[in-house]
Enzyme design. Structure first.
Site, PDB file in Angstrom:
ATOM      1  N   HIS A 188       0.829  -1.207   0.000  1.00  0.00           N
ATOM      2  CA  HIS A 188       0.000   0.000   0.000  1.00  0.00           C
ATOM      3  C   HIS A 188       0.864   1.258   0.000  1.00  0.00           C
ATOM      4  CE1 HIS A 188      -2.785   2.947   2.222  1.00  0.00           C
ATOM      5  NE2 HIS A 188      -3.130   2.935   0.947  1.00  0.00           N
ATOM      6  N   HIS A 203      -1.748   1.093   8.175  1.00  0.00           N
ATOM      7  CA  HIS A 203      -3.192   1.121   7.899  1.00  0.00           C
ATOM      8  C   HIS A 203      -3.811  -0.266   8.017  1.00  0.00           C
ATOM      9  CE1 HIS A 203      -1.151   4.270   5.381  1.00  0.00           C
ATOM     10  NE2 HIS A 203      -1.880   5.006   6.187  1.00  0.00           N
TER      11      HIS A 203
HETATM   12  S1  FES Z   1       1.135   1.172   4.316  1.00  0.00           S
HETATM   13 FE1  FES Z   1       0.395  -0.797   4.809  1.00  0.00          FE
HETATM   14  S2  FES Z   1      -1.745  -0.630   4.809  1.00  0.00           S
HETATM   15 FE2  FES Z   1      -1.040   1.362   4.284  1.00  0.00          FE
END
Ligand code: FES
Length: 174
Positions: free
Chosen positions: A103, A122
């Site tokens: 992500h 997150h």
């Molecule tokens: S950086 Fe891992 S869920 Fe956003």
């Protein structure tokens, strides 16, 4: 008439004057701006074959933190204790993954109780037995999995990566 053929220019002019626009004229104009000999960005450099550990060093559910294919790319090598997609070893349960969340690059931790990598930023989770499948969270890409090989002595080698390591345009930086 830089970058646009006289024909495309005249077609666009006709569109503007007539109030009817032809998609063909627009696409021709766009195509005329493309440089056909422009090089594309692809990785052609080979992956290194790097010894990571010997299988005798692995304990089920305990990750070993290493780097691959270079020092800026953290990975985890682990024995899951159950068969895994692309797993190696006699039980097909030894796998390795990038530790950078797909992500936004959070540093992942493996948790044996869930069998998944957890992101502290997150809260995405990636299933270590299912090829790094994203099982929850905002990540849209699975976790890049390290291609592994094992030899007759139990030495485990990293030989490539399936997927693009977070933040890179190519896994092997030239
Ligand atoms: S950086 Fe891992 S869920 Fe956003």
């Amino acid at each position: 008439m830089s970058g646009m053929s006289r024909r495309s220019f005249l077609k666009l002019g006709a569109c503007a004057a007539g109030g009817v626009c032809a998609g063909e004229a627009l696409s021709e104009a766009a195509a005329s701006r493309e440089a056909p000999d422009r090089p594309t960005i692809t990785t052609v450099l080979p992956y290194p074959r790097l010894k990571l550990a010997n299988s005798a060093q692995l304990k089920a559910g305990v990750e070993i933190r290493l780097t691959y294919p270079d020092n800026d790319s953290p990975i985890s090598l682990l024995k899951l204790g159950k068969k895994a997609i692309n797993g190696i070893g006699p039980d097909s349960d030894i796998v390795a993954y990038s530790r950078l969340c797909s992500h936004m690059g959070g540093a992942l931790d493996f948790r044996p109780d869930t069998g998944a990598f957890h992101c502290p930023l997150h809260y995405a989770r990636f299933d270590a037995a299912k090829g790094g499948l994203t099982v929850i969270g905002q990540a849209t890409d699975n976790l890049p999995q390290i291609r592994l090989e094992v030899d007759g002595t139990g030495d485990i080698y990293a030989v490539g990566i399936m997927g693009l390591v977070y933040g890179r345009r190519a896994n092997i930086l030239g």
